[in-house]
Design an enzyme around this catalytic site. Structure first.
Site, PDB file in Angstrom:
ATOM      1  CG  ASP A   1      -7.757  13.151 -16.401  1.00  0.00           C
ATOM      2  OD1 ASP A   1      -7.215  12.945 -15.301  1.00  0.00           O
ATOM      3  OD2 ASP A   1      -7.144  13.162 -17.487  1.00  0.00           O
ATOM      4  CB  CYS A  28      -9.440   5.790 -16.212  1.00  0.00           C
ATOM      5  SG  CYS A  28      -7.966   5.306 -15.294  1.00  0.00           S
ATOM      6  CB  CYS A  72      -6.224   9.130 -11.383  1.00  0.00           C
ATOM      7  SG  CYS A  72      -4.673  10.050 -11.357  1.00  0.00           S
ATOM      8  NE  ARG A  73     -10.153   9.390 -15.077  1.00  0.00           N
ATOM      9  CZ  ARG A  73     -10.364   9.678 -16.352  1.00  0.00           C
ATOM     10  NH1 ARG A  73     -11.547  10.136 -16.726  1.00  0.00           N
ATOM     11  NH2 ARG A  73      -9.420   9.516 -17.238  1.00  0.00           N
ATOM     12  CB  SER A  74      -9.603   2.561 -13.826  1.00  0.00           C
ATOM     13  OG  SER A  74      -8.243   2.571 -14.174  1.00  0.00           O
ATOM     14  CG  ASN A 118      -4.794   0.961 -14.624  1.00  0.00           C
ATOM     15  OD1 ASN A 118      -4.095  -0.046 -14.630  1.00  0.00           O
ATOM     16  ND2 ASN A 118      -5.855   1.043 -13.869  1.00  0.00           N
TER      17      ASN A 118
HETATM   18  P1  4NP Z   1      -6.457   8.471 -15.065  1.00  0.00           P
HETATM   19  O1  4NP Z   1      -5.718   9.894 -14.993  1.00  0.00           O
HETATM   20  O2  4NP Z   1      -6.868   8.265 -16.496  1.00  0.00           O
HETATM   21  O3  4NP Z   1      -7.642   8.664 -14.153  1.00  0.00           O
HETATM   22  O4  4NP Z   1      -5.467   7.445 -14.568  1.00  0.00           O
HETATM   23  C1  4NP Z   1      -4.661  10.246 -15.841  1.00  0.00           C
HETATM   24  C2  4NP Z   1      -3.399   9.785 -15.596  1.00  0.00           C
HETATM   25  C3  4NP Z   1      -2.345  10.156 -16.426  1.00  0.00           C
HETATM   26  C4  4NP Z   1      -2.581  10.981 -17.493  1.00  0.00           C
HETATM   27  C5  4NP Z   1      -3.864  11.436 -17.754  1.00  0.00           C
HETATM   28  C6  4NP Z   1      -4.911  11.062 -16.916  1.00  0.00           C
HETATM   29  N1  4NP Z   1      -1.514  11.403 -18.335  1.00  0.00           N
HETATM   30  O5  4NP Z   1      -1.747  12.230 -19.211  1.00  0.00           O
HETATM   31  O6  4NP Z   1      -0.390  10.910 -18.173  1.00  0.00           O
END
Ligand code: 4NP
Length: 174
Positions: free
Chosen positions: A138, A20, A25-27, A23
């Site tokens: 997201d 994702c 939340c989702r992945s 790294n």
């Molecule tokens: P992820 O979520 O891609 O599912 O880990 C996010 C985590 C951090 C950010 C964006 C999405 N950020 O903008 O810092």
């Protein structure tokens, strides 16, 4: 883009990388859900499962606390430390799963060869139950419902992806 894994080789272990943006939340949640499924079915010996982010700004961090809390409520302990996806990952892993279209685009732009390009698939193409989503959205700026939605989509998609990988793995190793 591939919508089917076709890169499972003669190797005894299938190497799967979930990707994702951050790294956190989702992945890592996808990694936890898939690891749980694989253990439940006594398939640990056949799968190596990891996750990474296209953005390295959260490297070294535990998964987002909200993601950990929601995952724990469903029995998943998320202990992964965030890291950025590398060109070595494009070589090492057999199946590289982007959570949304931007992740898939970024992964495809890292592929050096057609074989690496064929490793990249979208998690959205494995979602079966929720017809409103062709990607895993997201949740970072969302409330609890966003994290619950991510887990619902991941549980569904991991089940479907594992079924497909098992069919191919058994065909090769039968
Ligand atoms: P992820 O979520 O891609 O599912 O880990 C996010 C985590 C951090 C950010 C964006 C999405 N950020 O903008 O810092």
């Amino acid at each position: 883009m591939q919508n089917e894994v076709d890169n499972i080789s003669e190797r005894p272990t299938v190497r799967v990388l979930f990707v994702c943006l951050g790294n956190i939340c989702r992945s890592p949640a996808a990694q936890g859900v898939m690891q749980h499924l694989v253990e439940e079915r006594n398939l640990e010996a056949f799968y190596e499962i990891d996750s990474a982010g296209t953005y390295g700004g959260h490297s070294g961090q535990m998964p987002d606390r909200r993601m950990r809390v929601h995952a724990r409520q469903r029995g998943y302990e998320l202990t992964h430390r965030a890291r950025q996806v590398t060109s070595d990952d494009m070589k090492h892993f057999d199946v590289i799963v982007g959570m949304d279209a931007a992740n898939v685009d970024d992964l495809q732009s890292m592929a050096y060869t057609d074989a690496q390009m064929r490793k990249v698939v979208s998690m959205g193409s494995y979602i079966r139950l929720n017809h409103h989503y062709d990607h895993v959205p997201d949740p970072y700026y969302e409330g609890s419902e966003g994290f619950e939605l991510v887990l619902d989509l991941l549980e569904d998609a991991c089940e479907c992806l594992l079924q497909e990988m098992e069919t191919k793995r058994k065909n090769i190793h039968q």
